[in-house]
Design a protein around this motif. Structure first.
Motif, PDB file in Angstrom:
ATOM      1  N   PHE A  70      11.698 -78.247  61.092  1.00  0.00           N
ATOM      2  CA  PHE A  70      11.883 -78.197  62.542  1.00  0.00           C
ATOM      3  C   PHE A  70      13.364 -78.304  62.899  1.00  0.00           C
ATOM      4  CE2 PHE A  70       7.535 -79.805  61.971  1.00  0.00           C
ATOM      5  CZ  PHE A  70       6.841 -78.844  62.701  1.00  0.00           C
ATOM      6  N   ARG A  71      14.083 -79.177  62.172  1.00  0.00           N
ATOM      7  CA  ARG A  71      15.522 -79.296  62.415  1.00  0.00           C
ATOM      8  C   ARG A  71      16.258 -78.049  61.940  1.00  0.00           C
ATOM      9  NH1 ARG A  71      16.817 -85.634  60.751  1.00  0.00           N
ATOM     10  NH2 ARG A  71      15.567 -86.566  62.432  1.00  0.00           N
ATOM     11  N   LEU A  72      15.764 -77.460  60.854  1.00  0.00           N
ATOM     12  CA  LEU A  72      16.371 -76.226  60.358  1.00  0.00           C
ATOM     13  C   LEU A  72      16.185 -75.097  61.370  1.00  0.00           C
ATOM     14  CD1 LEU A  72      17.881 -74.933  58.038  1.00  0.00           C
ATOM     15  CD2 LEU A  72      15.704 -74.485  56.908  1.00  0.00           C
ATOM     16  N   ALA A  73      15.021 -75.033  61.996  1.00  0.00           N
ATOM     17  CA  ALA A  73      14.769 -74.029  63.041  1.00  0.00           C
ATOM     18  C   ALA A  73      15.734 -74.233  64.208  1.00  0.00           C
ATOM     19  CB  ALA A  73      13.323 -74.115  63.516  1.00  0.00           C
ATOM     20  N   ALA A  74      16.005 -75.504  64.539  1.00  0.00           N
ATOM     21  CA  ALA A  74      16.942 -75.813  65.626  1.00  0.00           C
ATOM     22  C   ALA A  74      18.358 -75.358  65.267  1.00  0.00           C
ATOM     23  CB  ALA A  74      16.923 -77.313  65.921  1.00  0.00           C
ATOM     24  N   VAL A  75      18.743 -75.522  63.991  1.00  0.00           N
ATOM     25  CA  VAL A  75      20.049 -75.052  63.524  1.00  0.00           C
ATOM     26  C   VAL A  75      20.153 -73.544  63.697  1.00  0.00           C
ATOM     27  CG1 VAL A  75      21.426 -74.640  61.437  1.00  0.00           C
ATOM     28  CG2 VAL A  75      20.507 -76.916  61.897  1.00  0.00           C
ATOM     29  N   ARG A  76      19.110 -72.829  63.300  1.00  0.00           N
ATOM     30  CA  ARG A  76      19.135 -71.364  63.360  1.00  0.00           C
ATOM     31  C   ARG A  76      19.193 -70.840  64.791  1.00  0.00           C
ATOM     32  NH1 ARG A  76      14.733 -71.093  58.643  1.00  0.00           N
ATOM     33  NH2 ARG A  76      16.136 -70.968  56.848  1.00  0.00           N
ATOM     34  N   ARG A  77      18.720 -71.651  65.739  1.00  0.00           N
ATOM     35  CA  ARG A  77      18.769 -71.222  67.141  1.00  0.00           C
ATOM     36  C   ARG A  77      20.199 -71.135  67.670  1.00  0.00           C
ATOM     37  NH1 ARG A  77      14.141 -74.866  67.815  1.00  0.00           N
ATOM     38  NH2 ARG A  77      12.259 -73.586  67.791  1.00  0.00           N
TER      39      ARG A  77
END
Length: 254
Positions: free
Chosen positions: A72-79
């Motif tokens: 979930f944090r990785l998805a936030a980084v990619r955003r």
């Protein structure tokens, strides 16, 4: 915004990125030059964690994103990032409008009833009329496909756009139009841009800073003017597009 420190990436025994150190200034356009196979695309894929690096740090607003493992944090980084693929990567089974809206449900909280307005706005930002939304990608020219791909990236409001060879496969006039578009995004919305390119004309036109990647390291980093004046023989050969120089000699020895 982004600082890369001692970044390493290998594929088996092949060391693509040996020790990359690079700072991407907020709100500026940084072009990354280098020969085919020098690791330029690998570098920007590591930057948004499409690939995991083997060592080093990638600091985004001071936080090392290489340490993020929670999905979930990785998805936030990619955003934080928008990625413009070399060939556009549009979905042929979708209309232009559906392509532009593709990431909205996954990466934003925008309600579905507002999608048409977002599609219209982003197509206009890249110089395309609203009617284009009804077309299929197969009905578009190469330059239009690139612009639709950029509209899709802009739809999710990234803080940084990574361009992978944005002018590849385009004629000189359309290449210049795409370069102007990248400059326009900087002026209109102040977005940070990282551009992988072989196109020296485009690099000199759009860049605030240029980095030259050679044998897994940044050999030279500076302004376009510093690149024009450099006496580094490797960079000089690449800038001049000459077949005679240290790069060619090294390839012959190998």
């Amino acid at each position: 915004m982004i600082e890369i420190k001692h970044l390493k990436k290998s594929f088996g025994a092949h060391h693509v990125l040996r020790d990359v150190n690079l700072k991407i200034e907020d709100g500026k356009i940084t072009s990354i030059l280098g020969g085919s196979g020098s690791g330029k695309s690998t570098l920007i894929k590591c930057m948004m964690r499409l690939l995991d690096s083997d060592g080093g740090e990638i600091l985004v607003n001071g936080k090392d994103i290489t340490k993020v493992t929670n999905p979930f944090r990785l998805a936030a980084v990619r955003r934080h990032f928008g990625y413009l693929f070399q060939e556009g990567a549009l979905f042929d089974s979708m209309t232009v409008g559906e392509n532009v809206a593709f990431g909205l449900s996954y990466l934003t909280d925008i309600p579905k009833e507002k999608y048409p307005a977002v599609i219209k706005e982003k197509l206009a930002m890249v110089g395309l009329k609203e009617e284009v939304a009804k077309l299929n990608p197969s009905e578009l020219s190469g330059g239009m496909r690139k612009r639709v791909s950029l509209a899709r990236v802009l739809a999710i409001s990234p803080k940084c756009i990574l361009y992978d060879e944005p002018t590849t496969g385009l004629d000189p006039i359309m290449s210049d139009i795409i370069s102007d578009l990248i400059l326009e995004m900087k002026k209109k919305i102040g977005i940070t841009s990282v551009v992988i390119t072989h196109d020296m004309h485009s690099a000199f036109k759009i860049s605030d800073y240029i980095a030259f990647l050679y044998e897994g390291e940044i050999m030279l980093y500076g302004t376009p003017e510093e690149f024009r004046k450099t006496d580094n023989p490797y960079v000089r050969q690449f800038v001049d597009g000459s077949s005679h120089g240290p790069i060619q000699m090294k390839l012959m020895r190998e």
